[in-house]
Design a protein around this motif. Structure first.
Motif, PDB file in Angstrom:
ATOM      1  N   LEU A  25      14.783  44.130  73.911  1.00 61.06           N
ATOM      2  CA  LEU A  25      15.899  44.657  73.122  1.00 61.06           C
ATOM      3  C   LEU A  25      16.014  46.175  73.268  1.00 61.06           C
ATOM      4  CD1 LEU A  25      15.487  42.575  69.825  1.00 61.06           C
ATOM      5  CD2 LEU A  25      17.157  42.233  71.649  1.00 61.06           C
ATOM      6  N   ALA A  26      14.878  46.877  73.311  1.00 61.01           N
ATOM      7  CA  ALA A  26      14.918  48.334  73.450  1.00 61.01           C
ATOM      8  C   ALA A  26      15.506  48.744  74.794  1.00 61.01           C
ATOM      9  CB  ALA A  26      13.518  48.909  73.285  1.00 61.01           C
ATOM     10  N   VAL A  27      15.118  48.060  75.860  1.00 59.16           N
ATOM     11  CA  VAL A  27      15.663  48.384  77.192  1.00 59.16           C
ATOM     12  C   VAL A  27      17.168  48.176  77.223  1.00 59.16           C
ATOM     13  CG1 VAL A  27      15.718  47.611  79.597  1.00 59.16           C
ATOM     14  CG2 VAL A  27      13.528  47.960  78.447  1.00 59.16           C
ATOM     15  N   VAL A  28      17.618  47.081  76.621  1.00 61.62           N
ATOM     16  CA  VAL A  28      19.063  46.813  76.585  1.00 61.62           C
ATOM     17  C   VAL A  28      19.784  47.913  75.809  1.00 61.62           C
ATOM     18  CG1 VAL A  28      20.838  45.234  75.727  1.00 61.62           C
ATOM     19  CG2 VAL A  28      18.793  44.334  76.864  1.00 61.62           C
ATOM     20  N   GLY A  29      19.227  48.312  74.661  1.00 61.36           N
ATOM     21  CA  GLY A  29      19.868  49.349  73.855  1.00 61.36           C
ATOM     22  C   GLY A  29      19.877  50.700  74.542  1.00 61.36           C
ATOM     23  N   VAL A  30      18.751  51.094  75.135  1.00 66.30           N
ATOM     24  CA  VAL A  30      18.686  52.390  75.829  1.00 66.30           C
ATOM     25  C   VAL A  30      19.620  52.406  77.032  1.00 66.30           C
ATOM     26  CG1 VAL A  30      17.183  53.891  77.174  1.00 66.30           C
ATOM     27  CG2 VAL A  30      16.353  52.918  75.025  1.00 66.30           C
ATOM     28  N   ALA A  31      19.643  51.303  77.768  1.00 66.39           N
ATOM     29  CA  ALA A  31      20.527  51.240  78.936  1.00 66.39           C
ATOM     30  C   ALA A  31      21.986  51.400  78.527  1.00 66.39           C
ATOM     31  CB  ALA A  31      20.318  49.920  79.673  1.00 66.39           C
ATOM     32  N   GLY A  32      22.365  50.788  77.407  1.00 66.15           N
ATOM     33  CA  GLY A  32      23.751  50.933  76.956  1.00 66.15           C
ATOM     34  C   GLY A  32      24.070  52.363  76.545  1.00 66.15           C
ATOM     35  N   ALA A  33      23.134  53.023  75.835  1.00 66.21           N
ATOM     36  CA  ALA A  33      23.362  54.404  75.399  1.00 66.21           C
ATOM     37  C   ALA A  33      23.413  55.346  76.589  1.00 66.21           C
ATOM     38  CB  ALA A  33      22.267  54.833  74.436  1.00 66.21           C
ATOM     39  N   VAL A  34      22.528  55.157  77.569  1.00 66.00           N
ATOM     40  CA  VAL A  34      22.525  56.015  78.771  1.00 66.00           C
ATOM     41  C   VAL A  34      23.815  55.818  79.562  1.00 66.00           C
ATOM     42  CG1 VAL A  34      21.399  56.396  80.994  1.00 66.00           C
ATOM     43  CG2 VAL A  34      20.019  56.124  78.915  1.00 66.00           C
ATOM     44  N   GLY A  35      24.271  54.573  79.635  1.00 65.76           N
ATOM     45  CA  GLY A  35      25.519  54.307  80.347  1.00 65.76           C
ATOM     46  C   GLY A  35      26.696  55.017  79.697  1.00 65.76           C
ATOM     47  N   GLU A  36      26.734  55.049  78.370  1.00 65.46           N
ATOM     48  CA  GLU A  36      27.826  55.751  77.696  1.00 65.46           C
ATOM     49  C   GLU A  36      27.724  57.253  77.911  1.00 65.46           C
ATOM     50  OE1 GLU A  36      28.142  54.729  73.635  1.00 65.46           O
ATOM     51  OE2 GLU A  36      28.369  52.576  73.979  1.00 65.46           O
ATOM     52  N   ALA A  37      26.504  57.787  77.903  1.00 67.44           N
ATOM     53  CA  ALA A  37      26.327  59.227  78.134  1.00 67.44           C
ATOM     54  C   ALA A  37      26.760  59.611  79.540  1.00 67.44           C
ATOM     55  CB  ALA A  37      24.877  59.618  77.897  1.00 67.44           C
ATOM     56  N   LYS A  38      26.505  58.762  80.518  1.00 65.08           N
ATOM     57  CA  LYS A  38      26.909  59.064  81.889  1.00 65.08           C
ATOM     58  C   LYS A  38      28.424  59.081  82.054  1.00 65.08           C
ATOM     59  CE  LYS A  38      22.817  57.428  84.397  1.00 65.08           C
ATOM     60  NZ  LYS A  38      22.291  56.450  85.377  1.00 65.08           N
ATOM     61  N   ASN A  39      29.100  58.369  81.193  1.00 70.49           N
ATOM     62  CA  ASN A  39      30.556  58.336  81.269  1.00 70.49           C
ATOM     63  C   ASN A  39      31.206  59.602  80.724  1.00 70.49           C
ATOM     64  OD1 ASN A  39      30.580  55.763  82.409  1.00 70.49           O
ATOM     65  ND2 ASN A  39      30.597  54.749  80.394  1.00 70.49           N
ATOM     66  N   CYS A  40      30.383  60.454  80.089  1.00 73.49           N
ATOM     67  CA  CYS A  40      30.926  61.698  79.547  1.00 73.49           C
ATOM     68  C   CYS A  40      31.089  62.713  80.690  1.00 73.49           C
ATOM     69  CB  CYS A  40      30.008  62.272  78.469  1.00 73.49           C
ATOM     70  SG  CYS A  40      29.854  61.209  77.006  1.00 73.49           S
ATOM     71  N   ASP A  41      32.268  63.284  80.803  1.00 75.64           N
ATOM     72  CA  ASP A  41      32.569  64.268  81.855  1.00 75.64           C
ATOM     73  C   ASP A  41      32.111  65.648  81.411  1.00 75.64           C
ATOM     74  OD1 ASP A  41      33.511  65.786  83.913  1.00 75.64           O
ATOM     75  OD2 ASP A  41      35.630  65.285  83.589  1.00 75.64           O
ATOM     76  N   PRO A  42      31.141  66.253  82.137  1.00 78.29           N
ATOM     77  CA  PRO A  42      30.655  67.589  81.743  1.00 78.29           C
ATOM     78  C   PRO A  42      31.749  68.641  81.704  1.00 78.29           C
ATOM     79  CG  PRO A  42      29.213  66.597  83.386  1.00 78.29           C
ATOM     80  CD  PRO A  42      30.432  65.746  83.326  1.00 78.29           C
TER      81      PRO A  42
END
Length: 219
Positions: free
Chosen positions: A85-102
């Motif tokens: 469950l932790a891997v799934v949650g972290v992967a989702g949060a990291v994926g959303e952060a990567k979608n942020c345009d610097p």
């Protein structure tokens, strides 16, 4: 010289069994020794019979080593579930952060939203684990008398009075006490699981077992 009465002219005993080692009326037959006074009758497997009950030998109380092993196995099961469950949650949060345009104006807002989403997912993971823990320990002990860890090391949780399965009511009491103790940084939970060491009844019942009316036995 007299030969006895007319009905018994030869003077033989009236009861032919008397005087020849035969048991008299009301005596036990000569197959074995009569029970010694004060010795309780024997039950099954040679154990003294308790108040007329001739049942199997008393169950063996579970050793603390086996109980500790069962907890380790159950803990490993939860660790695997938590890890997934932790891997799934972290992967989702990291994926959303990567979608942020610097280069975007709202970059900081996007990162903050990703962090908030991760915190929400982490809280959901804890909630799911709590529900799984309740269902796992409560239902399996109540209905089966064993968790996976207890199955692996040969332990059973039983009703201390009847020897049967605890049932859902007793199982819930047995689960809730260490769970409440875990709120205080796990210290209360640890004390509950160590409490069988201080039990003087010979059953090695923990505080949760005494409250629920259960005990742990081994095969």
């Amino acid at each position: 010289m007299s030969f006895g009465s007319p009905n018994n002219p030869y003077g033989q005993p009236q009861n032919p069994q008397q005087g020849y080692g035969y048991p008299q009326q009301g005596q036990q037959p000569g197959y074995g020794y009569p029970q010694a006074p004060g010795v309780p009758p024997q039950g099954a497997y040679g154990y003294p019979q308790d108040q007329g009950y001739a049942g199997p030998p008393a169950p063996r109380v579970a050793s603390m080593g086996r109980r500790f092993g069962a907890r380790l196995i159950d803990g490993a099961v939860f660790a695997v579930i938590y890890g997934v469950l932790a891997v799934v949650g972290v992967a989702g949060a990291v994926g959303e952060a990567k979608n942020c345009d610097p280069n975007a104006v709202d970059y900081n807002t996007c990162i903050n939203n990703a962090g908030s989403d991760f915190a929400a997912k982490f809280g959901a993971i804890i909630g799911v684990l709590a529900i799984i823990g309740l269902l796992y320990e409560w239902l399996m002990v109540g209905l089966v008398g064993r968790t996976l860890g207890k199955m692996a090391v040969g332990l059973h949780v039983v009703n201390a009075e009847t020897g049967g399965k605890p049932g859902l009511g007793k199982s819930f009491i047995r689960w809730i006490i260490p769970t409440v103790g875990s709120v205080l940084c796990g210290i209360g939970q640890l004390l509950v699981y160590l409490s069988p060491f201080w039990d003087k009844s010979g059953r090695q019942q923990g505080w949760h077992d005494k409250a629920a009316g259960t005990m742990v036995i081994q095969n």
